[in-house]
Design an enzyme around this catalytic site. Structure first.
Site, PDB file in Angstrom:
ATOM      1  CD1 TRP A   1       0.888  -0.279   3.021  1.00 28.19           C
ATOM      2  CD2 TRP A   1      -0.805   1.065   3.614  1.00 28.19           C
ATOM      3  NE1 TRP A   1       1.137   0.148   4.303  1.00 28.19           N
ATOM      4  CE2 TRP A   1       0.118   0.971   4.694  1.00 28.19           C
ATOM      5  CE3 TRP A   1      -1.940   1.859   3.771  1.00 28.19           C
ATOM      6  CZ2 TRP A   1      -0.071   1.656   5.900  1.00 28.19           C
ATOM      7  CZ3 TRP A   1      -2.129   2.541   4.977  1.00 28.19           C
ATOM      8  CH2 TRP A   1      -1.200   2.439   6.024  1.00 28.19           C
ATOM      9  CG  ASP A   2       4.791   0.824   1.623  1.00 36.18           C
ATOM     10  OD1 ASP A   2       3.899   0.023   1.960  1.00 36.18           O
ATOM     11  OD2 ASP A   2       5.881   0.893   2.195  1.00 36.18           O
TER      12      ASP A   2
ATOM     13  CE  LYS B   1       5.792  -2.166  11.662  1.00 34.47           C
ATOM     14  NZ  LYS B   1       5.702  -3.263  10.712  1.00 34.47           N
ATOM     15  CD  GLN B   2       2.466   1.183   9.978  1.00 34.69           C
ATOM     16  OE1 GLN B   2       3.043   0.136  10.217  1.00 34.69           O
ATOM     17  NE2 GLN B   2       2.315   1.651   8.756  1.00 34.69           N
TER      18      GLN B   2
ATOM     19  CD  GLU C   1       2.235  -4.269   8.870  1.00 33.17           C
ATOM     20  OE1 GLU C   1       3.415  -4.502   9.178  1.00 33.17           O
ATOM     21  OE2 GLU C   1       1.838  -4.178   7.692  1.00 33.17           O
TER      22      GLU C   1
HETATM   23  C1  BGC Z   1       4.757  -1.416   7.577  1.00 37.51           C
HETATM   24  C2  BGC Z   1       3.743  -1.486   6.456  1.00 37.51           C
HETATM   25  C3  BGC Z   1       4.470  -1.269   5.143  1.00 37.51           C
HETATM   26  C4  BGC Z   1       5.620  -2.227   4.984  1.00 37.51           C
HETATM   27  C5  BGC Z   1       6.430  -1.958   3.740  1.00 37.51           C
HETATM   28  C6  BGC Z   1       5.851  -2.423   7.328  1.00 37.51           C
HETATM   29  O1  BGC Z   1       6.809  -2.343   8.332  1.00 37.51           O
HETATM   30  O2  BGC Z   1       4.131  -1.682   8.812  1.00 37.51           O
HETATM   31  O3  BGC Z   1       2.752  -0.504   6.642  1.00 37.51           O
HETATM   32  O4  BGC Z   1       3.568  -1.423   4.106  1.00 37.51           O
HETATM   33  O5  BGC Z   1       6.485  -2.118   6.083  1.00 37.51           O
HETATM   34  O6  BGC Z   1       7.009  -0.689   3.791  1.00 37.51           O
END
Ligand code: BGC
Length: 735
Positions: free
Chosen positions: A340-341, A591-592, A479
Site C-alpha cells: 500500500w506504500d 507500530k505506526q 501491524e
Molecule cells: C509497515 C507497512 C508497510 C511495509 C512496507 C511495514 O513495516 O508496517 O505498513 O507497508 O512495512 O514498507
C-alpha cells in the site's frame, strides 16, 4: 541555483557506511536502478541493478524476489601494477603495498542524477593519480547507462591497466535466480551477457562498449566478459575512458542481447556528452513541476529534494505493468514487493506533479485485477481483494513466515491474510487521482472498475452481527496488533469506500452511461447489492468512546497495558524490539499511524476538531513509529491540527529517515513511502493543499516559524498552478 541545495555529498571515505551510501547514491530512470557500489568493487559491498518487473521465485524460497541483474559497473584499474581499491579496514588504508587513498569525495547531483566520485590514489610505485568517475542512468533513453573515468597522472608517469566487464555471477544475498547457462559474448570492441531467470523465464540482455582506449575482448570465466586495455600516462597527462551499457529484457523485446548490442553501438556513436545533454534535459522537465522550494531551512530543502529524486528515479515511465516496491529499485528489502506504500504514500504526490506516472502506477493494479479476483474467490468472497504484497503476477506474495529469529524459530506473518485494507487504499488512490486530474478516460475505462469491484469484495466481506455490520480478523496499519476485530481504520475506510462507489455510480450513470451499463452488468451491481451497500454505510460499527470522545483503534485496545512510548526516548530501535514481540502485542504500543492515518486520509470527515485533537493526544504518545511510514503522516495531521512544533519534529524525522539511517536498515533500500509521505506532509499538512467539497483547489498554509516560504507546483485538472506560501504574511496567488 545554489548547487549546495541540490547535491548530496560524502566527504572522505567512510568504510563503515558504504552499504548505507550505496542506497542513498543510487541512480535510476524508472526502468532500472543501480546502487552506488564502486566500479572497482569493495570488500563487503552489495552491488545491485534492479530492473522493474524482473521477479523470480527460486526453489527453496518462500516467495519471489526482484532479481539482482548482472552488474554493469565493473571497471578495474591497476596503476603501475597496484590494483586500485579502497580498503574497508580503516587501519589498512595507509598501508602499502596496496597503495593508498590520499583524498576521496563522492557527490550525487539531484537535479541531473549524475553520480560523481573523485579519488586521489598513490600506487605502491609512488605514482599518484587522480581518478574522476562519473555515471548516469539515462532518463532520456532508459535502456542506456553511461560511465566516464578520467585518469590524471598527478605525480609520475604510471602504466595503467584497465578491465571493463559485465558480471553475471550475481545473486540476491546468495539466492541464485539466473540459470547457470548464460551467454557471455566478447568480440571486437563489445561484450555482452544474456541470462534467464530459473522459474519465471525472464531474459535480460546487457551489452557494453568502451571508448578512449584500444581494448581486447576476453571471456575467461564464462560469466564475466571483459574488455582489457593498457597504456602509459605521461606526467600530467589525462586520459578519459567511457563505458556505455545497454540493458533490455524479454519484457521489452524478443532478443534482449541482440537489441542491447545494437543499442550500445548507437549510444557509443552518439557519445557521452551528447547522451548526457539529453539526459539532463529530460531531468529538467521533471524538476520543472516536481521541485518544491522551502526557504529558511536548507537542511530540509536538500532532504526534500533527495526524497523527490528517489521517487522520480523509481517511478516507471513507459510501463503499466510494474509498480514501485517498498524499497524502490535501490535495495533488496521486502524483496522488491509492492505494498500500500505505493498507493497511499508514493503515488499521491505524483498525481499532481507527474500525473502520467501516477496513472501508470494505477494501471499496474488494473492489469492485476484477475489476481485480486482470484484471491477474493479463494477466500470465499466476491469481487476483488488485492494482495498485501504484490509482484508481477498479481498473486499474493506475502511470505507466511518470517526469516529465522535468533533462536531459529520463525514468526507467522498474517498480513497477507488479514491486511485487507489494501483494496480500499487502491480505491482511494484511484479516486484521489480522478479528483485531481479529471482524467475521465482513465476513470471510465479502468479506475471505476477498480473502485467498484473492490467495493463488491467488501459487500461480501462484512458480517451482520449484533444488529450492525462488523469486520473481524483484520490488521489495520498498526501491524503490532494482528487479527483483531473491528479495526476502526478499516471499518471507517470501508464506509468511505462504499460511499465513494455509490457516488461514482451516480456520476457514471449521468456522464458515461455506456460504461455504467457495462460495469453494472459485468460486476453484478444489482439493486439488491447497492441496497446492501447503503445498509452497511448506515450500520457499520465504528468503535468510538463516547465518554472520552475518541475513536477506539479496536475494541479492547485500551484494556491492554499502557506503555508510554516517550519514556523510551532516545532509542535506536523500536519499542517492539525492546519489549519483545510477545509482550508488545499485549500493550497499547502502536507500530505506526493508524487512527492518525484515518485522520490524514479523511480529514474533517472523521470527526469534529475536538475529536481529532483527542485522538491525536491519545495515540501520539502510544506510537512507536516502528514503521518508516509513520512520522510523515503524523507531521501531516499535526500540521492540520495547528500543532506546528510536533508537526515539524515529525517532519524533520521523516525527511531524514534514509539520510540519517536511524534504524540502521537503509542498506536494504530507500523507504519509498517515507519519501512520498514527506511530500504529502508538506503539501497537505503544512500548506493545507486540498480540494473543497465543490472540487475547488485551496491552500491554507501553517508553516513552521523559521520557514520563510514554500513554493510548489500542482497540476489540477490539466492545468499547472504555482503556489507560493509565505511566512509570516501568507500570500497565495494562483499563477
Ligand atoms: C509497515 C507497512 C508497510 C511495509 C512496507 C511495514 O513495516 O508496517 O505498513 O507497508 O512495512 O514498507
Amino acid at each position: 541555483m545554489s548547487r549546495r541545495l541540490w547535491t548530496l555529498i560524502e566527504r572522505g571515505f567512510q568504510p563503515g557506511k558504504q552499504r548505507h551510501y550505496e542506497t542513498l547514491f543510487t541512480i535510476g530512470n524508472g526502468y532500472f536502478g543501480t546502487r552506488a557500489s564502486f566500479e572497482e568493487g569493495l570488500e563487503g559491498d552489495s552491488p545491485a541493478t534492479l530492473i522493474h518487473g524482473i521477479y523470480n521465485h527460486a526453489t527453496g524460497t518462500l516467495v519471489p524476489d526482484l532479481v539482482v541483474a548482472p552488474n554493469w559497473l565493473p571497471i578495474n584499474l591497476t596503476i603501475d601494477g597496484t590494483p586500485f581499491q579502497l580498503i574497508t579496514k580503516t587501519n589498512d588504508i595507509m598501508r602499502p603495498p596496496q597503495g593508498y587513498v590520499l583524498g576521496y569525495e563522492r557527490s550525487l547531483a539531484l537535479d541531473t542524477g549524475v553520480l560523481h566520485r573523485e579519488v586521489l590514489f598513490r600506487a605502491a610505485s609512488g605514482a599518484i593519480v587522480r581518478l574522476i568517475f562519473e555515471r548516469f542512468a539515462s532518463l532520456h533513453n532508459p535502456h542506456i547507462a553511461a560511465q566516464r573515468l578520467r585518469i590524471i597522472a598527478v605525480d609520475g608517469s604510471p602504466q595503467i591497466g584497465v578491465e571493463a566487464a559485465l558480471h553475471g555471477d550475481v545473486s540476491n544475498h546468495g539466492v541464485a535466480h539466473w540459470l547457470p547457462e548464460m551467454t557471455a559474448y566478447a568480440e571486437g570492441d563489445q561484450i555482452g551477457l544474456e541470462a534467464k531467470t530459473s522459474q519465471s523465464g525472464y531474459v535480460v540482455g546487457m551489452a557494453s562498449m568502451v571508448c578512449g582506449v584500444n581494448t581486447t575482448p576476453s571471456e575467461s570465466s564464462g560469466m564475466r566478459p571483459t574488455l582489457r586495455a593498457a597504456f602509459k600516462l605521461a606526467a600530467d597527462e589525462e586520459r578519459t575512458i567511457e563505458k556505455f551499457t545497454a540493458i533490455f529484457t524479454s519484457r521489452d523485446v524478443t532478443e534482449p542481447l541482440e537489441t542491447a548490442l545494437d543499442a550500445v553501438t548507437t549510444a557509443q556513436q552518439r557519445g557521452y556528452d551528447s547522451l548526457l545533454t539529453d539526459h539532463q534535459a529530460e531531468w529538467a522537465k521533471y524538476w520543472a513541476t516536481s521541485d518544491i522550494v522551502i526557504e529558511g531551512d536548507d537542511e530540509c530543502q536538500l532532504a526534500l529534494r533527495f526524497a523527490t529524486y528517489h521517487v522520480l528515479i523509481a517511478a516507471p515511465r513507459h510501463d503499466e505493468n510494474v509498480s514501485i516496491g517498498a524499497k524502490t529499485l535501490s535495495g533488496l528489502g521486502y524483496k522488491g514487493h509492492v505494498f500500500w506504500d505505493t498507493e497511499l504514500f508514493t503515488l499521491p504526490p505524483l498525481t499532481f506533479t507527474q500525473p502520467t506516472l501516477a496513472r501508470n502506477l494505477l494501471m499496474y493494479r488494473y492489469h492485476r485485477l484477475a489476481g485480486a479476483r482470484k484471491k477474493a474467490r479463494e477466500n470465499g468472497y466476491e469481487g476483488a481483494l488485492f494482495p498485501w504484497e504484490s509482484t508481477d503476477t498479481g498473486d499474493e506474495t506475502t511470505p507466511k513466515w518470517s526469516d529465522p529469529q535468533p533462536d531459529g524459530s520463525r514468526i507467522r506473518i498474517w498480513t497477507g491474510d488479514s491486511e485487507q485494507h489494501i483494496s480500499t487504499d487502491i480505491a482511494y488512490a484511484v479516486w484521489h487521482y480522478w479528483q485531481w486530474t479529471h482524467d475521465h478516460t482513465f476513470l471510465t475505462r479502468y479506475g471505476a472498475e477498480l473502485i467498484l469491484d473492490t467495493a463488491v469484495f467488501w459487500g461480501s466481506r462484512v458480517e451482520a452481527k449484533n444488529g450492525r455490520f462488523e469486520i473481524s480478523q483484520q490488521i489495520g496499519p498498526d501491524e503490532y496488533h494482528e487479527n483483531i476485530d473491528n479495526s476502526v481504520f478499516t471499518n471507517r475506510m470501508v464506509v468511505w469506500h462504499l460511499e465513494t462507489a455509490l457516488r461514482l455510480l451516480d456520476w457514471l450513470a449521468v456522464n458515461a452511461s455506456g460504461d455504467y451499463a457495462r460495469l453494472v452488468a459485468s460486476l453484478g451491481l444489482t439493486d439488491v447489492r447497492l441496497a446492501h451497500w447503503h445498509d452497511i454505510i448506515a450500520r457499520m460499527y465504528i468503535p468510538f468512546d463516547d465518554a472520552r470522545q475518541i475513536h477506539v483503534q479496536f475494541p479492547g485496545f485500551f484494556d491492554m497495558e499502557y506503555v508510554p512510548v516517550p519514556n523510551y526516548t532516545p532509542r535506536t530501535t523500536s519499542v517492539q524490539a525492546i519489549l519483545g514481540h510477545v509482550r508488545s502485542i499485549q500493550t497499547q504500543v502502536i507500530k505506526q499511524a493508524d487512527v492518525v492515518m484515518l485522520m490524514a486520509l479523511l480529514g474533517d470527515a472523521v470527526g469534529s476538531r475536538e475529536v481529532m485533537l483527542n485522538n491525536w493526544h491519545t495515540y501520539y504518545p502510544r506510537t512507536d513509529h516502528g514503521s518508516s511510514l509513520s512520522p510523515a503522516v503524523h507531521a501531516w495531521v499535526a500540521a492540520r491540527l495547528g500543532l506546528i512544533d510536533d508537526a515539524y519534529d515529525m517532519f524533520y524525522h521523516a525527511v531524514h529517515i534514509d539520510l540519517q539511517d536511524n534504524k540502521g536498515n537503509v542498506h536494504d533500500g530507500m523507504h519509498a513511502a517515507a519519501c512520498g509521505g514527506v511530500l504529502q506532509a508538506l503539501l497537505f499538512g503544512f500548506c493545507g493543499l486540498s480540494l473543497d467539497d465543490d472540487g475547488r483547489l485551496t491552500i491554507d498554509p501553517q508553516l513552521p516559524e523559521h520557514w520563510r516560504r514554500v513554493k510548489f507546483n500542482v497540476y489540477y485538472r490539466g492545468e499547472l498552478h504555482t503556489f507560493d506560501a509565505r511566512n509570516p504574511v501568507l500570500d497565495t496567488p494562483i499563477a
